[in-house]
Design an enzyme around this catalytic site. Structure first.
Site, PDB file in Angstrom:
ATOM      1  N   CYS A 132       0.837  -1.200   0.000  1.00  0.00           N
ATOM      2  CA  CYS A 132       0.000   0.000   0.000  1.00  0.00           C
ATOM      3  C   CYS A 132       0.879   1.260   0.000  1.00  0.00           C
ATOM      4  O   CYS A 132       1.471   1.564  -1.017  1.00  0.00           O
ATOM      5  CB  CYS A 132      -0.987  -0.058   1.163  1.00  0.00           C
ATOM      6  SG  CYS A 132      -2.502   0.831   0.799  1.00  0.00           S
ATOM      7  N   MET A 186       4.089   0.591  -1.557  1.00  0.00           N
ATOM      8  CA  MET A 186       4.106   0.574  -3.016  1.00  0.00           C
ATOM      9  C   MET A 186       4.178   2.014  -3.543  1.00  0.00           C
ATOM     10  O   MET A 186       4.888   2.305  -4.494  1.00  0.00           O
ATOM     11  CB  MET A 186       2.854  -0.140  -3.527  1.00  0.00           C
ATOM     12  CG  MET A 186       2.625  -0.071  -5.006  1.00  0.00           C
ATOM     13  SD  MET A 186       1.571   1.353  -5.425  1.00  0.00           S
ATOM     14  CE  MET A 186       1.078   0.934  -7.060  1.00  0.00           C
ATOM     15  N   HIS A 243      -3.586  -5.085   0.390  1.00  0.00           N
ATOM     16  CA  HIS A 243      -3.062  -5.617   1.659  1.00  0.00           C
ATOM     17  C   HIS A 243      -3.156  -7.142   1.659  1.00  0.00           C
ATOM     18  O   HIS A 243      -4.128  -7.713   2.152  1.00  0.00           O
ATOM     19  CB  HIS A 243      -3.866  -5.064   2.834  1.00  0.00           C
ATOM     20  CG  HIS A 243      -3.587  -3.620   3.106  1.00  0.00           C
ATOM     21  ND1 HIS A 243      -2.565  -3.212   3.926  1.00  0.00           N
ATOM     22  CD2 HIS A 243      -4.176  -2.503   2.641  1.00  0.00           C
ATOM     23  CE1 HIS A 243      -2.543  -1.888   3.970  1.00  0.00           C
ATOM     24  NE2 HIS A 243      -3.506  -1.435   3.193  1.00  0.00           N
ATOM     25  N   GLU A 301      -1.749  -9.224   3.450  1.00  0.00           N
ATOM     26  CA  GLU A 301      -1.655  -9.835   4.794  1.00  0.00           C
ATOM     27  C   GLU A 301      -3.008 -10.270   5.337  1.00  0.00           C
ATOM     28  O   GLU A 301      -3.094 -11.175   6.159  1.00  0.00           O
ATOM     29  CB  GLU A 301      -0.962  -8.886   5.782  1.00  0.00           C
ATOM     30  CG  GLU A 301      -1.687  -7.586   6.121  1.00  0.00           C
ATOM     31  CD  GLU A 301      -1.386  -6.423   5.176  1.00  0.00           C
ATOM     32  OE1 GLU A 301      -1.028  -6.685   4.010  1.00  0.00           O
ATOM     33  OE2 GLU A 301      -1.527  -5.262   5.602  1.00  0.00           O
TER      34      GLU A 301
HETATM   35  N1  GLN Z   1      -2.015   6.674   2.737  1.00  0.00           N
HETATM   36  C1  GLN Z   1      -2.114   5.902   1.545  1.00  0.00           C
HETATM   37  C2  GLN Z   1      -3.468   6.057   0.872  1.00  0.00           C
HETATM   38  O1  GLN Z   1      -4.410   6.450   1.484  1.00  0.00           O
HETATM   39  C3  GLN Z   1      -1.807   4.441   1.815  1.00  0.00           C
HETATM   40  C4  GLN Z   1      -2.795   3.795   2.709  1.00  0.00           C
HETATM   41  C5  GLN Z   1      -2.304   2.469   3.238  1.00  0.00           C
HETATM   42  O2  GLN Z   1      -1.107   2.203   3.240  1.00  0.00           O
HETATM   43  N2  GLN Z   1      -3.188   1.662   3.747  1.00  0.00           N
HETATM   44  O3  GLN Z   1      -3.602   5.770  -0.289  1.00  0.00           O
END
Ligand code: GLN
Length: 558
Positions: free
Chosen positions: A383, A386, A520, A522
Site C-alpha cells: 500500500c 508501493m 493488503h 496480509e
Molecule cells: N495513505 C495511503 C493512501 O491512502 C496508503 C494507505 C495504506 O497504506 N493503507 O492511499
C-alpha cells in the site's frame, strides 16, 4: 437452529479473549460444526476506521470492505468461515441504527430507551452476524464481548446477551468468561480473589458462566481450581487453566485437553464427532522447530505498537513456516532513516515497507525503498510501501526529481501518486483541496480483482488474476505511467474495472525481487499454507541471505 456462545472478559483487558474465542471456534469447527465469530465492541466510534493504530492497533479489512477490529483477523486465521461486515459491530453502530429508526418514526411514538430498544437492537445485530434466518446460518456463533465486566459501557451488551440467552431457551447458549489469576511473587501464590469478584459481578447481572478460562503465567493447580469452582459456582471441569504459551497456535490444544469443546457441546446438546487437532499439532511443531532464521527490516511509523501490524506480522510468520524459517522482524522507525543512516538496512535479508497514512516518516521510507533497489535487497512495499517505491523510482530513475504524493504535498509539481479526482483534472494542474474532509468516507475498501501481466514476477506468484483487499485513497497517477514504464518500472497488474495500478515491480534482470502492491495481502494469509506473495518474499530473503558474504552476518546465528 443456531446456538450461541457468549465470551466475556474480567479483571483486566489484553488477556487474549480474541485468541481464546477463536480457539474455541477452531475446536468446534474441527468437530465438523459450521461456526462463526462475532465481535461486539463497546466504544462509540461507528467503526475503528478512523481510530489511530497507536491506540487501537490494526484496522482489519474484510472481503466486503468493512473496517473492523483486529480480532477479526485472528478469527480468519483460526477458522475457515470468512468474516463480513456483520461480524463486528460497535455501540456507535447500534446507536446510529436506533436513532435512525427513531427519526423515521419506527418506534411509533414510544419513549426510546436503552432497555428494550438498544438491547433489542444488539440482539438483532448478534443474530444477523450469525446469519440467523438466512442460508448462511451457522451451527454455533461465538460472540465475543469487548471490554471487561464492570465497565459501564459494556453493560447494555451484557444485558442484551443475557436476554438473548433467555429467549433462545435452555441449552441453546453458553457463557464463557475469561479471567486472570495473578501470581504474587512475594507470597509465592496464585491469587483467585480477582476471579471470585469478576464472576460475582457477572452473576449480579444474571449471567452464570458455564466455563472459566483462567489466564495465568503458569498452570493453575487443582487446589486453586477447586477454590475458584466453589466461589463461582462453576463445576471444577469448567475451570480451565490457560497458561502463557510460546505460540498462540497452541491454545486450541490447551483448551481441548481440558475438555472445553466437550463441555460446550454437552451444554448446547450438540452431537458431533470428537475434535481432530492433527493439523494444529503439525502447525505448532513447524512454529517451534524452524530450520533457519530470516531477518526482515520493517520500516514504518507505528513501530512502537506491534498490534498496528498484527496481520502483517502473522503473514510473515506463516510464510516463514512454509519456508521452515523463523522470521525475525526488526521494526525500524522510518523517521530515523536518512541517506546517512540507511545503510544499516544492509544487515537484513529483506526490507518491507508496510501501509500507513500521513506525511510523517515518509522520506525515510523512500530512502529505504531506494536502498533496497540500489543494493538489490528484496523489497516488498504494501500500500503506502508501493506508493513510496513508485515515488522513489520516479525521482531517482525516471527523472521526475520532484515526484511526490498529493497526500504529503498537495500542490506538488509532479504528483505521481494522487487521488483519482486529482489526476482527472483536465488542464493538468492540481487543485488544492481539503485532504482531511472525508476521513473514513472515500477509501477504496475490500476485495477487488486485477489482471496480471504474463511473464512478470507477480504472474509467477498469482497467475492470471489477483484478488486482494484494499484500504487506501491514493492511486498511482495514470498521467505518469508511460514515463515510469519507459524508465523501466513494470506495472504488472491493473484492476479489471478501473485499470488502477495494483502492482509495480522491477524486471528480474535488474533486481532479484522488488515489488510494491497497492493492496493488503496480509489480510488473506492463514497459517495453513501461508500466502503466495509472502511465501515468495521470504524465499527471496532466504536466497539473498545465502548469497551474501558471511561477513555481513547470516541470520541463522541470530
Ligand atoms: N495513505 C495511503 C493512501 O491512502 C496508503 C494507505 C495504506 O497504506 N493503507 O492511499
Amino acid at each position: 437452529m443456531t446456538k450461541f456462545v457468549f465470551v466475556t472478559g474480567g479483571v483486566v483487558s489484553s488477556l487474549g479473549k480474541g485468541i481464546a474465542s477463536a480457539s474455541l471456534a477452531a475446536l468446534l469447527e474441527s468437530r465438523g460444526l459450521k461456526v462463526t465469530l462475532i465481535k461486539l465492541d463497546p466504544y462509540l466510534n461507528v467503526d475503528p476506521g478512523t481510530m489511530s493504530p497507536f491506540q487501537h492497533g490494526e484496522v482489519f479489512v474484510t472481503n466486503d470492505g468493512a473496517e473492523t477490529d483486529l480480532d477479526l483477523g485472528h478469527y480468519e486465521r483460526f477458522i475457515e468461515t470468512r468474516m463480513k461486515k456483520a461480524n463486528n459491530f460497535t455501540t456507535g453502530q447500534i446507536y446510529k441504527s436506533v436513532l435512525e429508526k427513531e427519526r423515521r418514526g419506527d418506534y411509533l411514538g414510544k419513549t426510546v430507551q436503552v432497555i428494550p430498544h438498544v438491547t433489542n437492537e444488539i440482539q438483532d445485530f448478534v443474530k444477523r452476524g450469525a446469519g440467523v434466518g438466512t442460508s448462511e446460518a451457522v451451527d454455533v456463533a461465538i460472540a465475543e464481548i469487548g471490554g471487561t465486566v464492570g465497565d459501564i459501557e459494556s453493560l447494555p451488551f451484557l444485558e442484551a446477551v443475557r436476554q438473548l440467552s433467555l429467549r433462545l431457551g435452555p441449552n441453546n447458549s453458553a457463557f464463557v468468561h475469561l479471567t486472570y489469576v495473578p501470581y504474587i511473587a512475594a507470597a509465592g501464590e496464585l491469587k483467585t480473589k480477582p476471579t471470585q469478584h469478576t464472576v460475582q459481578k457477572l452473576r449480579e447481572i444474571g449471567i452464570q458462566p458455564d466455563a472459566l478460562l483462567c489466564r495465568a503465567d503458569r498452570v493453575i493447580p487443582d487446589d486453586e481450581r477447586d477454590k475458584i469452582s466453589l466461589f463461582t459456582n462453576v463445576p471444577m471441569w469448567g475451570v480451565i487453566s490457560m497458561p502463557d504459551v510460546d505460540t498462540i497456535y497452541k491454545v486450541p490444544r490447551v483448551l481441548h485437553e481440558q475438555g472445553l469443546d466437550g463441555l460446550i457441546c454437552d451444554k448446547l446438546r450438540l452431537h458431533s464427532p470428537p475434535a481432530n487437532l492433527k493439523r494444529w499439532d503439525k502447525l505448532v511443531d513447524e512454529v517451534l522447530h524452524p530450520a533457519t532464521t530470516v531477518r526482515i527490516a520493517m520500516v514504518g511509523k507505528y513501530v512502537d505498537l506491534s498490534d498496528s501490524y498484527k496481520s502483517l506480522n502473522e503473514a510473515l510468520r506463516h510464510a516463514g513456516m512454509k519456508n521452515h524459517a523463523r522470521v525475525d522482524i526488526s521494526y525500524i522507525d522510518s523517521e530515523t532513516l536518512t541517506p546517512e543512516t540507511v545503510a544499516q538496512l544492509a544487515e537484513f535479508d529483506a526490507v518491507l515497507v508496510p501501509g500507513g497514512f500521513g506525511k510523517r516518516g515518509v522520506e525515510g521510507k523512500i530512502e529505504a525503498a531506494r536502498f533496497a533497489r540500489e543494493s538489490k535487497v528484496p523489497y516488498l512495499g504494501i500500500c503506502l510501501g508501493m506508493q513510496v517505491a513508485t515515488i522513489e523510482f520516479a525521482r531517482h530513475v525516471a527523472g521526475l526529481a520532484q515526484a511526490n504524493s498529493t497526500e504529503f504535498e498537495p500542490d506538488g509539481p509532479q504528483p505521481v501518486i494522487a487521488l483519482i479526482t486529482e489526476w482527472k483534472d483536465a488542464d493538468g494542474s492540481i487543485k488544492t483541496r481539503d485532504h482531511n474532509s472525508d476521513l473514513g468516507g472515500t477509501m477504496r475498501l475490500g476485495a477487488q480483482s486485477s489482471d496480471v501481466t504474463p511473464g512478470s514476477l507477480a504472474h509467477s506468484i498469482y497467475g492470471d488474476v489477483v484478488t486482494e483487499r484494499h484500504r487506501h485513497r491514493y492511486e498511482a497517477n495514470v498521467a505518469y505511467l508511460d514515463q515510469l514504464r519507459a524508465a523501466g518500472l513494470v506495472i504488472s497488474a491493473l484492476t479489471q474495472r478501473e485499470h488502477l495500478t495494483e502492482i509495480v515491480e522491477l524486471p528480474q534482470s535488474v533486481h532479484p525481487w522488488y515489488m510494491g502492491v497497492q493492496f493488503h495481502p496480509e489480510f488473506n494469509s492463514t497459517p495453513w499454507n501461508g500466502h503466495p506473495l509472502f511465501n515468495a518474499f521470504i524465499k527471496a530473503a532466504l536466497d539473498h541471505q545465502a548469497q551474501r558474504p558471511a561477513s555481513q552476518g547470516d541470520g541463522a546465528s541470530a
